[in-house]
Design an enzyme around this catalytic site. Structure first.
Site, PDB file in Angstrom:
ATOM      1  N   ASP A  73       0.852  -1.185   0.000  1.00 25.64           N
ATOM      2  CA  ASP A  73       0.000   0.000   0.000  1.00 25.64           C
ATOM      3  C   ASP A  73       0.890   1.239   0.000  1.00 25.64           C
ATOM      4  O   ASP A  73       1.659   1.455   0.927  1.00 25.64           O
ATOM      5  CB  ASP A  73      -0.883  -0.035   1.246  1.00 25.64           C
TER       6      ASP A  73
ATOM      7  N   TYR B  24       3.225   9.903  -0.524  1.00 28.89           N
ATOM      8  CA  TYR B  24       4.326   9.333   0.260  1.00 28.89           C
ATOM      9  C   TYR B  24       5.666   9.558  -0.422  1.00 28.89           C
ATOM     10  O   TYR B  24       6.715   9.411   0.203  1.00 28.89           O
ATOM     11  CB  TYR B  24       4.127   7.834   0.496  1.00 28.89           C
TER      12      TYR B  24
ATOM     13  N   LYS C 246      -2.755   5.839  -4.226  1.00 26.66           N
ATOM     14  CA  LYS C 246      -3.832   6.783  -3.940  1.00 26.66           C
ATOM     15  C   LYS C 246      -3.656   8.087  -4.700  1.00 26.66           C
ATOM     16  O   LYS C 246      -2.545   8.585  -4.846  1.00 26.66           O
ATOM     17  CB  LYS C 246      -3.877   7.072  -2.434  1.00 26.66           C
TER      18      LYS C 246
ATOM     19  N   HIS D 137      -7.546   9.538  -2.013  1.00 30.00           N
ATOM     20  CA  HIS D 137      -6.916   9.621  -0.697  1.00 30.00           C
ATOM     21  C   HIS D 137      -7.788  10.344   0.343  1.00 30.00           C
ATOM     22  O   HIS D 137      -7.691  10.076   1.534  1.00 30.00           O
ATOM     23  CB  HIS D 137      -5.567  10.338  -0.805  1.00 30.00           C
TER      24      HIS D 137
END
Length: 168
Positions: free
Chosen positions: A22, A27, A56, A89
């Site tokens: 994930d 990120y 996401k 997200h």
């Protein structure tokens, strides 16, 4: 953590048997995650179809015309032809202001873009129909927001991923 740390952590996780990875555009580690996946596929540890890869859509890409370029950017960074699941997200949209990930006004408040998340969802449905992802879902949505998607959309979200922290 550094890119090298992420790369090694994902390789170690795959070696240990993890098959669900994930990640998310925000990120800023998709390139390293993708390199680790490629390394383990090249080593014969796993095949692509053995893995379940999630990413996401970030909040600055809620304009419907930005959704497909956003998933393509993630796919390119990950070195993949498709995701197993792509999530919105957040129901909250952010205005695109330069390269800012969290664009804020002079008072430090995030600047919304004014995009209806239902319109974003319909663009998510389009990338799903094009096969760029095998499933779509949401993250951090409340009951009312999910009901709006169910009412106005044509694809049912497969999940609502929420973060929950237990303080001990």
């Amino acid at each position: 953590s550094t890119g090298a740390d992420v790369l090694q952590a994902v390789k170690d996780a795959i070696d240990a048997g993890y098959r669900h990875i994930d990640t998310a555009w925000i990120y800023q580690n998709e390139k390293e995650v993708g390199e680790a996946i490629k390394a383990k596929i090249d080593e014969g540890v796993v095949k692509r179809e053995d893995l379940f890869i999630v990413s996401k859509l970030w909040n600055t890409f809620h304009k419907p015309e930005d959704v497909e370029p956003a998933i393509n950017q993630s796919l390119s960074a990950l070195g993949l032809n498709y995701l197993d699941m792509y999530l919105m997200h957040s129901p909250v949209d952010f205005k695109q202001v330069g390269d800012s990930l969290f664009p804020t006004d002079k008072d430090g408040h995030v600047i919304p873009a004014g995009i209806d998340f239902v319109d974003t969802w319909k663009a998510m449905e389009d990338v799903y129909r094009k096969g760029l992802t095998k499933s779509i879902g949401v993250a951090n949505f409340n009951k009312r927001q999910i009901e709006r998607i169910l009412e106005k959309g044509s694809v049912v979200p497969v999940t609502n991923q929420v973060s929950y922290t237990i303080n001990s």
